[in-house]
Design an enzyme around this catalytic site. Structure first.
Site, PDB file in Angstrom:
ATOM      1  N   HIS A 274      -3.795   4.500   7.177  1.00  0.00           N
ATOM      2  CA  HIS A 274      -3.603   4.681   5.734  1.00  0.00           C
ATOM      3  C   HIS A 274      -4.910   4.442   4.960  1.00  0.00           C
ATOM      4  O   HIS A 274      -5.978   4.457   5.550  1.00  0.00           O
ATOM      5  CB  HIS A 274      -2.444   3.802   5.255  1.00  0.00           C
ATOM      6  CG  HIS A 274      -1.268   3.872   6.196  1.00  0.00           C
ATOM      7  ND1 HIS A 274      -0.427   4.956   6.229  1.00  0.00           N
ATOM      8  CD2 HIS A 274      -0.869   3.044   7.211  1.00  0.00           C
ATOM      9  CE1 HIS A 274       0.476   4.778   7.195  1.00  0.00           C
ATOM     10  NE2 HIS A 274       0.239   3.633   7.809  1.00  0.00           N
TER      11      HIS A 274
ATOM     12  N   GLU B 226      -0.120  -2.484   4.133  1.00  0.00           N
ATOM     13  CA  GLU B 226      -0.492  -2.138   5.504  1.00  0.00           C
ATOM     14  C   GLU B 226      -1.936  -1.667   5.602  1.00  0.00           C
ATOM     15  O   GLU B 226      -2.642  -1.999   6.567  1.00  0.00           O
ATOM     16  CB  GLU B 226       0.456  -1.051   6.029  1.00  0.00           C
ATOM     17  CG  GLU B 226       0.218  -0.690   7.476  1.00  0.00           C
ATOM     18  CD  GLU B 226       1.075   0.484   7.941  1.00  0.00           C
ATOM     19  OE1 GLU B 226       1.962   0.907   7.173  1.00  0.00           O
ATOM     20  OE2 GLU B 226       0.840   0.977   9.055  1.00  0.00           O
TER      21      GLU B 226
ATOM     22  N   HIS C 184      -1.898  -0.332  12.837  1.00  0.00           N
ATOM     23  CA  HIS C 184      -0.822  -0.201  11.862  1.00  0.00           C
ATOM     24  C   HIS C 184       0.043  -1.456  11.835  1.00  0.00           C
ATOM     25  O   HIS C 184      -0.007  -2.284  12.741  1.00  0.00           O
ATOM     26  CB  HIS C 184       0.081   0.994  12.214  1.00  0.00           C
ATOM     27  CG  HIS C 184      -0.577   2.319  11.994  1.00  0.00           C
ATOM     28  ND1 HIS C 184      -0.339   3.092  10.875  1.00  0.00           N
ATOM     29  CD2 HIS C 184      -1.486   2.993  12.731  1.00  0.00           C
ATOM     30  CE1 HIS C 184      -1.077   4.192  10.947  1.00  0.00           C
ATOM     31  NE2 HIS C 184      -1.778   4.168  12.067  1.00  0.00           N
TER      32      HIS C 184
ATOM     33  N   GLU D  85       1.495  -0.956  16.522  1.00  0.00           N
ATOM     34  CA  GLU D  85       2.248  -1.511  15.393  1.00  0.00           C
ATOM     35  C   GLU D  85       2.190  -3.012  15.604  1.00  0.00           C
ATOM     36  O   GLU D  85       2.899  -3.573  16.442  1.00  0.00           O
ATOM     37  CB  GLU D  85       3.691  -0.992  15.397  1.00  0.00           C
ATOM     38  CG  GLU D  85       3.811   0.528  15.252  1.00  0.00           C
ATOM     39  CD  GLU D  85       3.547   1.022  13.833  1.00  0.00           C
ATOM     40  OE1 GLU D  85       3.174   0.230  12.959  1.00  0.00           O
ATOM     41  OE2 GLU D  85       3.723   2.251  13.605  1.00  0.00           O
TER      42      GLU D  85
HETATM   43 ZN   LIG Z   1       1.189   2.805   9.447  1.00  0.00          ZN
END
Ligand SMILES: [Zn+2]
Length: 263
Positions: A55, A92, A147, A225
């Site tokens: 992001h 994030e 992430h 993640e």
């Molecule tokens: Zn993400």
């Protein structure tokens, strides 16, 4: 005779010990002294690692730009996404950027060349297509996208996403990507103490074919993640700067383990 800094010091010392001075001829023994040992080669010398912090800080304010549809082989999808955040509003993109900033110097200390897919946490994108291209163009030996997840608040733990097979497109990188994923999973588990996710994936791994960054990569690539940002326990850890350093250390260990194993 090899004249280097240390050899020069030895010659002067010998001259002093023998009572010589000025233009005394070099002691022939100096020439036979072994050269100082050169430092061992760094573990990741010659390796290229692309770190892809998920992001970007400017995405939320530029929805039309990041919502632009791009082709990721299995589907058309938004060029990038805003990302998730904790209940307290820790985003994030900021999490991923912070981990990447800690990770980069660790890898560089081990001799790797490190390329980031974005220069700061204030911009927009880049698109997943561009992120994948950065790894491909750099001929990266490993690509790691960072992430934070957003699952049910009761779910916690981390998982590593590896590319699923898309015949004719990523046949070459599915296996090495899985090896990279396993190395990172093991190092992350050992280094952070976080468990495998109990709400998604299996044994800390998940295979997907809906992520452009993975689908379009011609190099070994995984996503991690790092935790569930909607889980209070994971969120507290991910929001803690000291813990993020720990995460970076664990990721560095995993990448090193993979690259050493890959020869
Ligand atoms: Zn993400």
């Amino acid at each position: 005779m090899r004249v280097d800094r240390s050899g020069f010091v030895v010659i002067i010392m010998l001259a002093a010990l023998s009572g010589g001075c000025g233009a005394a001829a070099p002691d022939p023994r100096a020439a036979t002294l072994p050269a100082p040992p050169s430092p061992p080669p760094k573990a990741l010398a010659g390796k290229v690692v692309v770190i892809d912090p998920g992001h970007n800080g400017g995405n939320a304010a530029n929805r039309s730009e990041i919502d632009r549809q791009v082709d990721i082989i299995t589907q058309r999808k938004a060029c990038n996404a805003v990302g998730f955040e904790t209940a307290a509003g820790y985003q994030e993109n900021a999490f991923a950027w912070s981990v990447a900033q800690h990770l980069k110097p660790l890898l560089e200390e081990m001799g790797a060349e490190v390329v980031l897919t974005r220069p700061d946490d204030k911009g927009v994108g880049p698109c997943v297509t561009e992120r994948a291209a950065i790894g491909n163009d750099a001929r990266a030996d490993a690509v790691v996208s960072i992430h934070g997840d957003s699952g049910e608040p009761s779910g916690h733990g981390f998982h590593v996403v590896v590319p699923g097979l898309i015949p004719g497109h990523n046949d070459e990188v599915v296996k090495p990507s899985r090896r990279l994923g396993l190395a990172i999973r093991d190092a992350y588990w050992a280094g952070t103490g976080l468990p495998y996710a109990n709400y998604r994936g299996k044994d800390g791994l998940r295979s997907r074919t809906d992520l452009g960054g993975l689908n379009l990569s011609k190099r070994p690539a995984v996503f991690i993640e790092c935790g569930n940002m909607r889980n209070a326990g994971d969120a507290a850890k991910m929001s803690d700067a000291t813990f993020r350093k720990r995460i970076a250390g664990a990721l560095a260990n995993g990448i090193k383990s993979f690259l050493e194993g890959a020869g």
